[in-house]
Design a protein around this motif. Structure first.
Motif, PDB file in Angstrom:
ATOM      1  N   HIS A  49      42.967  45.266  40.840  1.00  0.00           N
ATOM      2  CA  HIS A  49      44.294  45.685  41.285  1.00  0.00           C
ATOM      3  C   HIS A  49      44.283  47.120  41.816  1.00  0.00           C
ATOM      4  O   HIS A  49      44.923  47.432  42.832  1.00  0.00           O
ATOM      5  CB  HIS A  49      45.291  45.574  40.125  1.00  0.00           C
ATOM      6  N   HIS A  50      43.548  47.996  41.128  1.00  0.00           N
ATOM      7  CA  HIS A  50      43.504  49.392  41.537  1.00  0.00           C
ATOM      8  C   HIS A  50      42.827  49.545  42.894  1.00  0.00           C
ATOM      9  O   HIS A  50      43.241  50.371  43.723  1.00  0.00           O
ATOM     10  CB  HIS A  50      42.782  50.224  40.477  1.00  0.00           C
ATOM     11  N   GLN A  51      41.798  48.764  43.144  1.00  0.00           N
ATOM     12  CA  GLN A  51      41.115  48.833  44.428  1.00  0.00           C
ATOM     13  C   GLN A  51      42.037  48.415  45.569  1.00  0.00           C
ATOM     14  O   GLN A  51      41.973  48.952  46.670  1.00  0.00           O
ATOM     15  CB  GLN A  51      39.870  47.939  44.406  1.00  0.00           C
ATOM     16  N   ALA A  52      42.918  47.449  45.297  1.00  0.00           N
ATOM     17  CA  ALA A  52      43.803  46.926  46.346  1.00  0.00           C
ATOM     18  C   ALA A  52      45.038  47.781  46.563  1.00  0.00           C
ATOM     19  O   ALA A  52      45.572  47.838  47.673  1.00  0.00           O
ATOM     20  CB  ALA A  52      44.228  45.494  46.007  1.00  0.00           C
ATOM     21  N   SER A  53      45.501  48.459  45.489  1.00  0.00           N
ATOM     22  CA  SER A  53      46.805  49.097  45.572  1.00  0.00           C
ATOM     23  C   SER A  53      46.852  50.545  45.108  1.00  0.00           C
ATOM     24  O   SER A  53      47.820  51.261  45.391  1.00  0.00           O
ATOM     25  CB  SER A  53      47.813  48.311  44.725  1.00  0.00           C
ATOM     26  N   GLY A  54      45.859  50.977  44.335  1.00  0.00           N
ATOM     27  CA  GLY A  54      45.913  52.281  43.690  1.00  0.00           C
ATOM     28  C   GLY A  54      46.714  52.272  42.402  1.00  0.00           C
ATOM     29  O   GLY A  54      46.867  53.313  41.761  1.00  0.00           O
ATOM     30  N   ASN A  55      47.218  51.093  42.005  1.00  0.00           N
ATOM     31  CA  ASN A  55      48.025  50.954  40.795  1.00  0.00           C
ATOM     32  C   ASN A  55      47.494  49.833  39.917  1.00  0.00           C
ATOM     33  O   ASN A  55      46.674  49.014  40.363  1.00  0.00           O
ATOM     34  CB  ASN A  55      49.483  50.636  41.158  1.00  0.00           C
ATOM     35  N   VAL A  56      47.987  49.790  38.685  1.00  0.00           N
ATOM     36  CA  VAL A  56      47.710  48.675  37.787  1.00  0.00           C
ATOM     37  C   VAL A  56      49.026  48.208  37.167  1.00  0.00           C
ATOM     38  O   VAL A  56      50.016  48.955  37.129  1.00  0.00           O
ATOM     39  CB  VAL A  56      46.710  49.043  36.668  1.00  0.00           C
ATOM     40  N   VAL A 128      50.557  40.911  40.821  1.00  0.00           N
ATOM     41  CA  VAL A 128      49.904  42.104  41.354  1.00  0.00           C
ATOM     42  C   VAL A 128      50.867  43.269  41.200  1.00  0.00           C
ATOM     43  O   VAL A 128      52.088  43.091  41.137  1.00  0.00           O
ATOM     44  CB  VAL A 128      49.514  41.923  42.830  1.00  0.00           C
ATOM     45  N   PRO A 129      50.352  44.499  41.125  1.00  0.00           N
ATOM     46  CA  PRO A 129      51.236  45.659  40.983  1.00  0.00           C
ATOM     47  C   PRO A 129      51.828  46.107  42.301  1.00  0.00           C
ATOM     48  O   PRO A 129      51.367  45.706  43.387  1.00  0.00           O
ATOM     49  CB  PRO A 129      50.297  46.730  40.413  1.00  0.00           C
ATOM     50  N   SER A 130      52.858  46.920  42.196  1.00  0.00           N
ATOM     51  CA  SER A 130      53.442  47.555  43.371  1.00  0.00           C
ATOM     52  C   SER A 130      52.352  48.278  44.163  1.00  0.00           C
ATOM     53  O   SER A 130      51.416  48.840  43.598  1.00  0.00           O
ATOM     54  CB  SER A 130      54.505  48.562  42.924  1.00  0.00           C
ATOM     55  N   GLY A 131      52.483  48.223  45.482  1.00  0.00           N
ATOM     56  CA  GLY A 131      51.508  48.857  46.352  1.00  0.00           C
ATOM     57  C   GLY A 131      50.477  47.912  46.913  1.00  0.00           C
ATOM     58  O   GLY A 131      49.766  48.270  47.863  1.00  0.00           O
ATOM     59  N   THR A 132      50.383  46.717  46.376  1.00  0.00           N
ATOM     60  CA  THR A 132      49.396  45.749  46.848  1.00  0.00           C
ATOM     61  C   THR A 132      49.825  45.142  48.178  1.00  0.00           C
ATOM     62  O   THR A 132      50.954  44.647  48.297  1.00  0.00           O
ATOM     63  CB  THR A 132      49.226  44.605  45.823  1.00  0.00           C
ATOM     64  N   PRO A 133      48.982  45.156  49.212  1.00  0.00           N
ATOM     65  CA  PRO A 133      49.312  44.411  50.432  1.00  0.00           C
ATOM     66  C   PRO A 133      49.394  42.921  50.113  1.00  0.00           C
ATOM     67  O   PRO A 133      48.537  42.376  49.419  1.00  0.00           O
ATOM     68  CB  PRO A 133      48.133  44.713  51.368  1.00  0.00           C
ATOM     69  N   VAL A 134      50.432  42.257  50.591  1.00  0.00           N
ATOM     70  CA  VAL A 134      50.645  40.844  50.306  1.00  0.00           C
ATOM     71  C   VAL A 134      50.624  40.063  51.612  1.00  0.00           C
ATOM     72  O   VAL A 134      51.330  40.410  52.570  1.00  0.00           O
ATOM     73  CB  VAL A 134      51.976  40.622  49.560  1.00  0.00           C
ATOM     74  N   HIS A 199      53.189  29.993  43.528  1.00  0.00           N
ATOM     75  CA  HIS A 199      52.079  30.392  42.669  1.00  0.00           C
ATOM     76  C   HIS A 199      51.084  31.346  43.316  1.00  0.00           C
ATOM     77  O   HIS A 199      50.199  31.860  42.644  1.00  0.00           O
ATOM     78  CB  HIS A 199      51.337  29.150  42.173  1.00  0.00           C
ATOM     79  N   PHE A 200      51.210  31.597  44.615  1.00  0.00           N
ATOM     80  CA  PHE A 200      50.220  32.425  45.295  1.00  0.00           C
ATOM     81  C   PHE A 200      50.333  33.898  44.918  1.00  0.00           C
ATOM     82  O   PHE A 200      49.337  34.612  44.907  1.00  0.00           O
ATOM     83  CB  PHE A 200      50.329  32.257  46.808  1.00  0.00           C
ATOM     84  N   ALA A 201      51.545  34.380  44.596  1.00  0.00           N
ATOM     85  CA  ALA A 201      51.701  35.797  44.244  1.00  0.00           C
ATOM     86  C   ALA A 201      53.076  36.071  43.661  1.00  0.00           C
ATOM     87  O   ALA A 201      54.083  35.540  44.129  1.00  0.00           O
ATOM     88  CB  ALA A 201      51.480  36.700  45.462  1.00  0.00           C
ATOM     89  N   SER A 202      53.102  36.887  42.627  1.00  0.00           N
ATOM     90  CA  SER A 202      54.299  37.548  42.126  1.00  0.00           C
ATOM     91  C   SER A 202      53.920  39.002  41.913  1.00  0.00           C
ATOM     92  O   SER A 202      52.740  39.342  41.861  1.00  0.00           O
ATOM     93  CB  SER A 202      54.787  36.930  40.810  1.00  0.00           C
ATOM     94  N   SER A 203      54.913  39.869  41.773  1.00  0.00           N
ATOM     95  CA  SER A 203      54.565  41.274  41.590  1.00  0.00           C
ATOM     96  C   SER A 203      55.484  41.943  40.585  1.00  0.00           C
ATOM     97  O   SER A 203      56.552  41.418  40.235  1.00  0.00           O
ATOM     98  CB  SER A 203      54.575  42.021  42.924  1.00  0.00           C
ATOM     99  N   MET A 204      55.047  43.109  40.137  1.00  0.00           N
ATOM    100  CA  MET A 204      55.717  43.813  39.050  1.00  0.00           C
ATOM    101  C   MET A 204      55.670  45.312  39.309  1.00  0.00           C
ATOM    102  O   MET A 204      54.735  45.820  39.931  1.00  0.00           O
ATOM    103  CB  MET A 204      54.999  43.493  37.721  1.00  0.00           C
ATOM    104  N   SER A 205      56.677  46.004  38.808  1.00  0.00           N
ATOM    105  CA  SER A 205      56.697  47.461  38.904  1.00  0.00           C
ATOM    106  C   SER A 205      55.571  48.072  38.085  1.00  0.00           C
ATOM    107  O   SER A 205      55.076  47.469  37.124  1.00  0.00           O
ATOM    108  CB  SER A 205      58.042  48.002  38.419  1.00  0.00           C
ATOM    109  N   VAL A 206      55.173  49.277  38.455  1.00  0.00           N
ATOM    110  CA  VAL A 206      54.153  50.000  37.693  1.00  0.00           C
ATOM    111  C   VAL A 206      54.713  50.459  36.351  1.00  0.00           C
ATOM    112  O   VAL A 206      53.992  50.536  35.359  1.00  0.00           O
ATOM    113  CB  VAL A 206      53.645  51.196  38.521  1.00  0.00           C
ATOM    114  N   LEU A 207      56.006  50.741  36.314  1.00  0.00           N
ATOM    115  CA  LEU A 207      56.652  51.232  35.096  1.00  0.00           C
ATOM    116  C   LEU A 207      57.292  50.099  34.309  1.00  0.00           C
ATOM    117  O   LEU A 207      57.815  49.145  34.878  1.00  0.00           O
ATOM    118  CB  LEU A 207      57.732  52.256  35.440  1.00  0.00           C
TER     119      LEU A 207
END
Length: 307
Positions: A49-56, A128-134, A199-207
């Motif tokens: 996740h960090h490699q893709a977005s800089g976040n976890v 995936v975390p915020s910041g991830t290209p989707v 099912h391909f993707a959901s996302s969540m805030s870093v906080l």
């Protein structure tokens, strides 16, 4: 209290925000459900996740149940779906609504919505975390978003009452339920619910924000949807058909719920492109915010550009 996790290359650390605005390491992950997965597995996911977005992610959800708690969203989304895929029928229903000054009957939720909380289970491993290209799925031409409030259990539940259920909530996050609406239409017609549409993707805030800060104001949350720098919707949490205590009490009926399981309240009215007409395309920048919790931001890319 605000919580986040940071990835330092070979470690995954949980931090809390103090009153002075500084982040400090904390060992107390109880509000996020405690340790659910193997530490090496979590570290590998965090690295990806960090490699893709800089976040976890603030935590790795043990499961994901997504409720639909807003009648207004259901009606407006149904109207928007017909507008997108059946423009002729949309004009006809618009005439009926103008004459009757009430929603077209088929736009209303099914009767079960009014008898019990309804939900579906999605893929908790595709968060995936915020910041991830989707990427827009290769099989879809109608990518949508859904701005939702999520909450994670800190304690187990079984046959719980509403008060006990509320006390088991540990923390809140912003959740985005990506949806391939064209695929969803045919999948829902099977009677089995959405599959590849969701099912391909959901996302969540870093906080994540602990429940003691959010629950007293759960009907007063505000937020926004921004696409390419323009705010296209303002959302509010008021108007739920069921309380969160009732939601969890229903889910725990003859079924054990565990710490770390993630739930969402469903799309806040106005929080989807199907309602506003703002469908996602490659090149778009999407930001979904709940003012009291945090935000999610993504760049939308084509399937050929998937990282």
């Amino acid at each position: 209290m605000k919580l986040r996790r940071v990835f330092t290359g070979d470690r995954l650390d949980l931090q809390s925000l103090d009153a002075d605005g500084a982040w400090h390491a904390t060992p107390d992950d109880a509000a996020l459900g405690g340790r659910v997965f193997d530490a090496d597995w979590e570290l590998a996911c965090a690295q990806r996740h960090h490699q893709a977005s800089g976040n976890v992610l603030p935590f790795a959800p043990a499961s994901f149940r997504d409720f639909m708690l807003y009648e207004r969203h259901a009606i407006d989304a149904a109207r928007g779906l017909v507008r997108r895929f059946h423009p002729g029928q949309s004009r006809a229903t618009g005439v009926v609504e103008k004459l009757t000054r009430t929603p077209f009957p088929l736009f209303r939720p099914k009767p079960l919505f009014y008898r019990q909380p309804i939900y579906y289970m999605s893929n908790h491993l595709s968060f995936v975390p915020s910041g991830t290209p989707v990427a827009v799925p290769s099989y879809s031409r109608a990518l949508d978003f859904e701005l939702e409030v999520g909450f994670v259990l800190r304690a187990p539940l079984l046959d719980a009452g509403p008060a006990e259920a509320l006390d088991a909530i540990g923390a809140f996050v912003v959740v985005n339920d990506f949806s391939a609406r064209d695929v969803q239409r045919s999948e829902m017609a099977t009677g089995l619910g959405p599959q590849k549409a969701k099912h391909f993707a959901s996302s969540m805030s870093v906080l994540a924000v602990t429940a003691d800060e959010i629950l007293p104001h759960i009907d007063e949350l505000t937020g926004s949807v921004t696409v390419n720098g323009t705010t296209v919707a303002t959302v509010f949490s008021r108007g739920m058909q069921w309380t969160l205590g009732e939601v969890l009490a229903h889910a725990s009926r003859d079924e054990r719920l565990y710490p770390g399981e993630l739930f969402a309240m469903g799309t806040l009215p106005g929080g989807s492109g199907m309602e506003t007409g703002h469908w996602l395309r490659p090149g778009d920048r999407l930001t979904l915010a709940i003012d009291q919790i945090g935000e999610i931001s993504h760049s939308i890319v084509s399937s050929e550009e998937t990282p």
